[in-house]
Design an enzyme around this catalytic site. Structure first.
Site, PDB file in Angstrom:
ATOM      1  N   GLY A 171      85.190   7.773  65.710  1.00 49.17           N
ATOM      2  CA  GLY A 171      83.681   7.074  65.499  1.00 49.17           C
ATOM      3  C   GLY A 171      82.595   6.999  66.670  1.00 49.17           C
ATOM      4  O   GLY A 171      83.011   7.958  67.603  1.00 49.17           O
ATOM      5  N   GLY A 172      81.569   6.404  66.521  1.00 48.30           N
ATOM      6  CA  GLY A 172      80.743   6.406  67.340  1.00 48.30           C
ATOM      7  C   GLY A 172      81.311   6.240  68.786  1.00 48.30           C
ATOM      8  O   GLY A 172      80.746   6.725  70.099  1.00 48.30           O
ATOM      9  N   GLY A 406      69.878  40.436  81.676  1.00 45.52           N
ATOM     10  CA  GLY A 406      69.616  38.984  81.754  1.00 45.52           C
ATOM     11  C   GLY A 406      70.996  38.337  82.334  1.00 45.52           C
ATOM     12  O   GLY A 406      70.867  37.452  83.208  1.00 45.52           O
ATOM     13  N   ALA A 407      72.046  38.990  82.434  1.00 44.51           N
ATOM     14  CA  ALA A 407      73.586  38.445  82.759  1.00 44.51           C
ATOM     15  C   ALA A 407      73.322  38.522  84.351  1.00 44.51           C
ATOM     16  O   ALA A 407      74.041  37.815  85.076  1.00 44.51           O
ATOM     17  CB  ALA A 407      74.687  39.336  82.287  1.00 44.51           C
TER      18      ALA A 407
END
Lengths: 526, 73
Positions: A171-172, A406-407
Site C-alpha cells: 500500500g501507500g 553520448g556514452a
C-alpha cells in the site's frame, strides 16, 4: 499516596507488560525463520548499546473497540545505539502488535525517530514488517503517513537512510522504504508493493500471487527498487551493517577511512591481458573491479537489475569509493533506460555523502531503437549527465575500451566534469565507431568507387587509425594520461590523494554559484 | 519443474545458437550470441537445467524481451 518504592515497582511492572511477549508468539516467529522486532534491534546494535525511546507511546482511538485494544509500543520500536562503534537510529515494526499496523502514534514514533536522527547526524535504518494502514483511525492514519514522508524527505541527503523489508509493506506505506537511499529485501518474508494481490484483483481483475507480485524477484530483478537481497533477518542486518561501514554518518562527514594492508601502488599485471583482441568480444568486468580495489572486496548494489551496468561500493587505500561501470557480458554494457536510472541515483547518493566516484568505462553507446526512444531514453539518459555535472566529489574516469558518442559523457569524461581521465592503450575514444563514421563521410566516394568494398575498408581503417584510439583525446588533453592497465590501482590511489580536499573547494564555489544565481536546484529530468 | 524464460536483453541479430533442445546446461553457460551495438553479446544461462524449446535461429532479428529459449530446472 504511593511510596517511591511502590512507584518504582509499578514502573518495572508497566515496562515488563509492554516488553514481554507471549512465548508462543515468539516461538511462532522463530518457526517462520523470523526474529521478533526487539531481537532484530538487539542483533543490529553493538552489544549493550541499545537505547529505546517512546516505549510507552499509546494510540488514542476510541472507535471500533479500539479503546480496549492494547498495542505494545504502538507496534513499532524506535531505538538508537551503535553499529561498529558509530551511532545509528533504528525503527523496527512489530508484526505481533496488532500486525504492526500504521496509525497516528505509530507514525509519530517514526517521525520522532527520523527527526532525532537528523538532528544528531546519525543514519536511519528501518525494519519494515507491517500489515499496513490502521483503518480504524481514519484521517489520523492518513495524515500520519504524510508526516512520515515529509520528515524522511527533509532528512534525505542529510543522513543516510536504509530500509530492510523483513515482512510485508503493501500500500501507500511502501513509499517509505522506496524513498530511502537503499532497500534490502528478505527473500522469503519481504513483500512490497503499491497494493497486495487481493486489492489488485477486486480493482483490476488481475489474478496474481503475492510471491509473483511483490517478492524480491519482483523488485530486485523486474522493478529495480531493491538494492540488496538477503536470505533472512540476520543476513539482512549483516548486509546492512556492511553497507553502513562504507558510509559517513551524515553529509557533513567523510566516510570512515579504514586501514588496509593492500599496497596502494600494487601492480596488477593481469589487467594488461584482460581486453580481448577482438573489439566485439566481451570479458569479465567484475574480475577487473575486484583486482583493482582493496582486498578484492566489492559491495554490489542492484546486481540483478539492468545488468549491463554495474554500481557498488569498494575501497581504495582504505577510502570508500563508488564504482560505476559497464558489464560487457550483458547487452554489451550499453546504457539503456534502466541502466541510466540505476547509475544516476547512485552517483547522486555518492555526491550527497562525500564519496568519490570512479567510472571504469567500456561502453559502446546509449541503446537506440524505437523501444528505447519511446520509453524516453533521452530523458532517462539525461539523468546521468545532470548527475555528473552537478557532482562535487572527486570524479575519476578510467576508459578501458569503448567510449563513444553520448556514452562518453554518460560514463563520465572531462567535458561533463571529471577531475582526471585515464585511458588504457586499448581505449577507443571517439565520436562514433570508424565503420559508421567512414560510411557517412565517404558515402559518395564509396558509392562511386570502382571497388566500393575496398574503398570502404580503406576509409574505415583510415578513420580508426586517426581517431579510434586514446591518442586523439590525449593530444588535446581531454584524456589526462594514457596508462598501463597494470598501473590502474596506483594511478587511482594517487588521484584520490590529490583530490582529497576537492569537495570542500567545490562546495564553497557551488554555494557561491547558487547565491549568485539565486538557484534552488537544477531541473534534472525525472 | 520450473521454467526460466531466456529473453533477449537488447535488439539485434542472432549470431549463433550454442545449445540444442534437451542439452544439459550449467549456470554461466553461453546459450546464444547476439550481434548488436558493435558487440557480440553472449546470452548466459542463469540457472542449471535442461534446454527446452528454442525459439531463435541464426540470422533472425530479435527485439528486447523476445523469448529465445526456455530452460527447465
Amino acid at each position: 499516596m504511593a511510596t517511591t518504592k511502590e512507584l518504582i515497582e509499578q514502573y518495572i511492572e508497566n515496562r515488563k507488560k509492554i516488553v514481554e511477549m507471549d512465548p508462543k508468539a515468539i516461538e511462532k516467529r522463530h518457526a517462520a525463520g523470523q526474529l521478533t522486532a526487539r531481537e532484530r534491534v538487539e542483533y543490529f546494535f553493538d552489544p549493550g548499546t541499545t537505547t529505546e525511546i517512546g516505549l510507552f507511546v499509546k494510540h488514542r482511538t476510541r472507535n471500533f473497540g479500539m479503546d480496549k485494544k492494547v498495542i505494545p509500543s504502538e507496534g513499532v520500536i524506535t531505538a538508537y545505539g551503535k553499529v561498529n562503534g558509530r551511532h545509528v537510529v533504528a525503527i523496527s515494526e512489530d508484526y505481533t502488535a496488532m500486525a504492526g499496523t500504521f496509525g497516528e502514534y505509530h507514525g509519530k514514533k517514526f517521525v520522532r525517530a527520523i527527526d532525532f536522527a537528523k538532528a544528531n547526524g546519525w543514519p536511519i535504518v528501518g525494519m519494515n514488517d507491517s500489515g499496513g494502514a490502521r483503518l480504524q483511525e481514519g484521517m489520523d492514519t492518513l495524515e500520519a503517513y504524510g508526516w512520515l514522508f515529509r520528515s524522511q524527505i527533509l532528512a534525505s541527503g542529510i543522513v543516510p537512510q536504509i530500509a530492510m523489508l523483513m515482512g510485508p509493506c503493501l500500500g501507500g506505506q511502501a513509499y517509505h522504504p522506496i524513498m530511502q537511499d537503499f532497500l534490502i529485501q528478505c527473500k522469503k518474508t519481504g513483500f512490497m508493493g503499491i497494493a497486495g494481490p487481493a486489492f489488485v484483483k477486486t480493482q483490476t481483475g488481475e489474478e496474481i500471487t503475492l510471491e509473483e507480485l511483490s517478492s524480491w524477484r519482483a523488485h530486485a530483478v523486474k522493478s529495480g527498487q531493491t538494492h540488496v537481497v538477503a536470505e533472512d533477518d540476520k543476513d539482512a542486518i549483516d548486509r546492512c551493517k556492511a553497507l553502513l561501514d562504507f558510509l559517513p554518518s551524515n553529509n557533513k562527514e567523510k566516510p570512515p577511512r579504514l586501514s588496509t594492508k593492500d599496497d596502494p601502488d600494487r601492480a596488477i599485471p593481469e589487467l594488461n591481458t584482460v581486453i580481448p583482441d577482438k573489439a566485439t568480444q566481451a570479458y569479465d568486468m567484475y574480475k577487473v573491479i575486484r583486482l583493482v580495489v582493496d582486498d578484492g572486496y566489492f559491495y554490489e548494489l542492484m546486481k540483478d537489475y539492468a545488468r549491463n551496468s554495474i554500481i557498488g561500493f569498494a575501497r581504495l587505500g582504505g577510502r570508500t569509493i563508488g564504482i560505476v561501470s559497464n558489464n560487457t557480458q550483458w547487452a554489451g554494457g550499453v546504457i539503456d533506460i534502466n541502466a541510466a536510472d540505476k547509475m544516476s541515483r547512485f552517483i547522486r547518493f555518492c555526491d550527497l555523502f562525500n564519496i568519490p566516484l570512479i567510472s571504469l568505462t567500456d561502453c559502446p553507446a546509449y541503446l537506440i531503437g524505437s523501444q528505447q526512444d519511446w520509453g524516453g531514453i533521452l530523458r532517462h539518459g539525461a539523468k546521468l549527465l545532470y548527475a555528473w555535472a552537478d557532482a562535487t566529489v572527486p570524479l575519476i574516469s578510467v576508459i578501458m575500451r569503448k567510449s563513444y558518442a553520448g556514452a562518453h559523457y554518460g560514463m563520465l569524461d572531462k567535458s561533463i566534469g571529471a577531475d582526471l581521465v585515464f585511458a588504457w592503450p586499448t581505449a577507443r575514444i571517439t565520436i562514433v565507431g570508424a565503420e559508421t563514421a567512414a560510411s557517412v563521410i565517404f558515402a559518395k566516394e564509396i558509392k562511386d568507387a570502382a571497388d566500393p568494398k575496398a574503398t570502404r575498408e580503406k576509409r574505415i581503417q583510415e578513420y580508426a587509425d586517426l581517431y579510434e584510439n586514446p591518442y586523439h583525446s590525449a593530444e588535446r588533453g581531454y584524456t589526462d594520461e594514457i596508462i598501463m592497465p597494470s598501473d590502474t590501482r596506483k594511478m587511482l590511489n594517487r588521484a584520490l590523494d590529490i583530490l582529497e580536499n576537492k569537495d570542500r573547494d567545490i562546495i564553497n564555489s557551488k554555494i557561491e554559484y547558487i547565491k549568485k544565481h539565486d538557484r534552488k536546484y537544477s531541473n534534472i529530468n525525472l | 519443474m520450473a521454467q526460466e524464460k531466456i529473453e533477449s536483453p537488447l535488439p539485434g541479430k542472432i549470431l549463433s545458437v550454442k545449445v540444442k533442445a534437451g542439452d544439459k546446461v550449467a549456470e554461466g553457460d553461453e546459450l546464444f550470441s547476439i550481434e548488436a551495438m558493435k558487440m557480440e553479446n553472449p546470452i548466459i544461462c542463469p540457472v542449471a537445467g535442461t534446454v527446452g524449446d528454442i525459439s531463435a535461429a541464426v540470422g533472425q532479428s530479435v527485439k528486447s524481451g523476445d523469448i529465445l529459449a526456455v530452460i527447465e530446472y
